[in-house]
Design an enzyme around this catalytic site. Structure first.
Site, PDB file in Angstrom:
ATOM      1  N   LYS A  29      -2.587   5.078  -2.766  1.00 33.91           N
ATOM      2  CA  LYS A  29      -3.797   5.847  -2.179  1.00 33.91           C
ATOM      3  C   LYS A  29      -3.857   7.091  -3.085  1.00 33.91           C
ATOM      4  O   LYS A  29      -3.052   7.619  -3.785  1.00 33.91           O
ATOM      5  CB  LYS A  29      -2.987   6.438  -0.999  1.00 33.91           C
ATOM      6  N   SER A  68       0.902  -1.248  -0.082  1.00 35.38           N
ATOM      7  CA  SER A  68      -0.093  -0.019  -0.047  1.00 35.38           C
ATOM      8  C   SER A  68       0.906   1.236  -0.038  1.00 35.38           C
ATOM      9  O   SER A  68       1.536   1.546   1.089  1.00 35.38           O
ATOM     10  CB  SER A  68      -0.786  -0.121   1.194  1.00 35.38           C
ATOM     11  N   ASP A 119      -7.089   3.173  -3.331  1.00 34.36           N
ATOM     12  CA  ASP A 119      -7.735   3.457  -2.215  1.00 34.36           C
ATOM     13  C   ASP A 119      -7.916   4.931  -1.950  1.00 34.36           C
ATOM     14  O   ASP A 119      -6.931   5.700  -1.707  1.00 34.36           O
ATOM     15  CB  ASP A 119      -6.864   2.709  -0.922  1.00 34.36           C
ATOM     16  N   LYS A 165     -10.258  -6.408   7.850  1.00 37.31           N
ATOM     17  CA  LYS A 165      -9.356  -5.890   8.776  1.00 37.31           C
ATOM     18  C   LYS A 165     -10.146  -6.551  10.154  1.00 37.31           C
ATOM     19  O   LYS A 165     -11.092  -5.920  10.444  1.00 37.31           O
ATOM     20  CB  LYS A 165      -9.115  -4.315   8.908  1.00 37.31           C
ATOM     21  N   ASP A 169     -13.914  -1.042   2.702  1.00 32.65           N
ATOM     22  CA  ASP A 169     -13.038  -1.148   3.687  1.00 32.65           C
ATOM     23  C   ASP A 169     -13.559  -0.650   4.910  1.00 32.65           C
ATOM     24  O   ASP A 169     -14.532  -1.410   5.552  1.00 32.65           O
ATOM     25  CB  ASP A 169     -11.725  -0.583   3.477  1.00 32.65           C
ATOM     26  N   LYS A 194      -1.233  -1.210  -4.395  1.00 36.88           N
ATOM     27  CA  LYS A 194      -2.257  -0.293  -3.901  1.00 36.88           C
ATOM     28  C   LYS A 194      -1.773   1.169  -4.085  1.00 36.88           C
ATOM     29  O   LYS A 194      -0.682   1.108  -3.194  1.00 36.88           O
ATOM     30  CB  LYS A 194      -2.892  -0.894  -2.786  1.00 36.88           C
ATOM     31  N   GLU A 222     -10.974   0.904  -3.853  1.00 39.24           N
ATOM     32  CA  GLU A 222     -11.290   0.623  -2.315  1.00 39.24           C
ATOM     33  C   GLU A 222     -11.931   1.969  -1.742  1.00 39.24           C
ATOM     34  O   GLU A 222     -11.432   3.106  -2.024  1.00 39.24           O
ATOM     35  CB  GLU A 222      -9.886   0.468  -1.750  1.00 39.24           C
ATOM     36  N   GLY A 270      -4.458  -3.902   5.873  1.00 42.22           N
ATOM     37  CA  GLY A 270      -3.451  -3.634   7.078  1.00 42.22           C
ATOM     38  C   GLY A 270      -3.827  -2.496   7.736  1.00 42.22           C
ATOM     39  O   GLY A 270      -4.389  -1.460   7.330  1.00 42.22           O
TER      40      GLY A 270
HETATM   41  O1  OSB Z   1      -7.281   2.204   4.213  1.00 45.04           O
HETATM   42  O2  OSB Z   1      -6.275   0.591   4.121  1.00 45.04           O
HETATM   43  C1  OSB Z   1      -6.223   1.665   4.500  1.00 45.04           C
HETATM   44  C2  OSB Z   1      -3.126   2.208   6.654  1.00 45.04           C
HETATM   45  C3  OSB Z   1      -3.780   3.145   7.804  1.00 45.04           C
HETATM   46  C4  OSB Z   1      -5.110   3.439   7.797  1.00 45.04           C
HETATM   47  C5  OSB Z   1      -5.897   2.979   6.560  1.00 45.04           C
HETATM   48  C6  OSB Z   1      -5.414   2.075   5.590  1.00 45.04           C
HETATM   49  C7  OSB Z   1      -3.884   1.705   5.576  1.00 45.04           C
HETATM   50  C8  OSB Z   1      -3.196   0.966   4.526  1.00 45.04           C
HETATM   51  C9  OSB Z   1      -1.978   0.412   5.119  1.00 45.04           C
HETATM   52  O3  OSB Z   1      -3.840   0.946   3.431  1.00 45.04           O
HETATM   53  C10 OSB Z   1      -1.834  -0.964   4.767  1.00 45.04           C
HETATM   54  C11 OSB Z   1      -0.747  -1.643   5.413  1.00 45.04           C
HETATM   55  O4  OSB Z   1      -0.614  -1.799   6.643  1.00 45.04           O
HETATM   56  O5  OSB Z   1       0.211  -1.838   4.752  1.00 45.04           O
HETATM   57 MG    MG Z   2      -8.482   1.044   2.814  1.00 45.19          MG
END
Ligand code: OSB
Ligand code: MG
Length: 381
Positions: free
Chosen positions: A166, A138, A192, A266, A242, A164, A217, A294
């Site tokens: 952001k 991510s 995401d 999660k 999510d 992924k 996402e 995560g």
């Molecule tokens: O939206 O998945 C998410 C981290 C903090 C808060 C929200 C998200 C995330 C990640 C990190 O995408 C995923 C990871 O732990 O590698």
């Molecule tokens: Mg997410």
């Protein structure tokens, strides 16, 4: 029999190797909240609470979780006899609304304790069938399209099975176009948005639909399923939820309404392993794939996530990157690694978590500690 006599709460601060920016904020350091359960025979089981520094992912924070565990969760668990870890979640749900991340930290540690008592790996106690899990990365929002394209290409070359990225308004179309160009048309790429759009952004969302993404996402509001259903009708790309999936009923609503085609499970967000298993099974019955997300966990939370992700319907690579992606040095031994094909190995040769904590390091990094016992709770005003 699971009987917990003491619960120790600890906060540790671990700097991230690089800042992690999502649409709702940036993190440079993770406040790691560890929960240690000590049972009547002196066994120690660990949990990690994924509450954030800010309430920008869910309403929960480290502070709300700490208070909930101390005042409302530990009294329901301490000195109580549980035959099976499945009994914990209903006890925490009874007349107790929300606070899933706080509940999950304790509930998941109870499963780890049960795995130790039964002498089985946590993954097997949960019903996991696989011995390695496909790993994704991510990537946070970067300063320009070129930077994210370089990072994505590097990650793909390292073997990550899913990239992924952001996004947020203004850092979306050009950024995704640059990454798609750098990775080639067939690379498994997803975005995401962490709630950064509304249905008024339909033009942008439809342009995102043209990049051959494996999923989008959580584009819309953090607790929404209704608008996501309207959006999914307009898009070919599968929507993955999510934030919105906070319990089994939300997953049912998503399936019934058609609010998306994939769920990011999660366990912290859902309130623990028991509701996560329920969502996993429901999705499996409906032919809906899931994957394990995560929350920038330390190696403790990662051990829980990897164990869960070994269940059969976790058929999409998870956000389960190796320790070195997040930390200079993790809290666990061995640290989490990924092989060249992008798999993380499920530890199956020891009971419980399958990794050990470097306790002296944990002690030296702890900035806040509170010990809860039946006695300490009675002594409170
Ligand atoms: O939206 O998945 C998410 C981290 C903090 C808060 C929200 C998200 C995330 C990640 C990190 O995408 C995923 C990871 O732990 O590698
Ligand atoms: Mg997410």
């Amino acid at each position: 029999m699971l009987i917990v006599e003491e619960i120790i709460l600890r906060e540790i601060r671990l700097p991230l190797v690089e800042p992690f920016q999502i649409s709702s904020g940036t993190m440079t350091e993770r406040r790691i909240f560890l929960v240690q359960l000590i049972d009547k025979d002196g066994r120690v089981a660990w949990g990690e609470c994924v509450g954030g520094d800010e309430p920008n992912y869910s309403p929960e924070t480290v502070e709300t979780c700490w208070q909930m565990i101390r005042d409302h969760i530990s009294p329901r668990v301490l000195d109580r006899e549980f035959e099976d870890p499945r009994e914990v979640y209903p006890v925490l749900e009874e007349n107790f609304r929300g606070h899933n991340m706080a509940k999950a930290a304790v509930e998941m540690a109870m499963w780890e304790l049960a795995a130790q008592i039964e002498g089985v790996p946590l993954a097997r106690l949960l019903g996991g069938t696989r011995d390695k899990i496909g790993t994704g990365i991510s990537l946070g929002i970067q300063k320009d399209p070129q930077t994210i394209a370089e990072k994505a290409a590097k990650a793909l070359a390292e073997g990550y099975q899913k990239i992924k990225m952001k996004i947020k308004p203004g850092k979306d179309i050009d950024y995704v176009a640059a990454v798609r160009e750098a990775l080639g048309p067939d690379a498994p790429l997803m975005v995401d948005a962490n709630n950064a759009y509304t249905l008024a952004d339909m033009d942008t969302l439809k342009r995102l639909d043209t990049f051959g993404l494996v999923m989008i996402e959580q584009p819309l509001a953090w607790d929404d399923v209704v608008r996501h259903a309207a959006l999914q009708k307009e898009l070919t790309t599968p929507i993955c939820l999510d934030e919105s999936i906070t319990g089994i009923e939300k997953a049912e609503d998503m399936i019934n309404l058609g609010s998306g085609k994939i769920i990011n499970i999660k366990p912290g967000r859902l309130g623990g392993f028991t509701p996560s298993l329920a969502v996993h099974d429901l999705c499996q019955e409906h032919g809906m794939p899931v994957w394990c997300g995560g929350m920038l966990e330390s190696g403790v939370g990662r051990a829980h996530n990897v164990a869960l992700a070994s269940l059969p319907n976790f058929s999409i690579p998870g956000d389960l990157s190796p320790s070195a992606r997040y930390w200079e040095r993790d809290l666990v031994d061995p640290e989490w690694t990924m092989d060249e094909e992008g798999f993380v190995t499920v530890p199956l040769d020891a009971p419980g978590l399958g990794v050990t904590l470097d306790e002296s390091r944990v002690d030296s990094l702890t900035v806040r500690l509170e010990t809860l016992t039946p006695h300490s709770l009675e002594a409170r005003p």
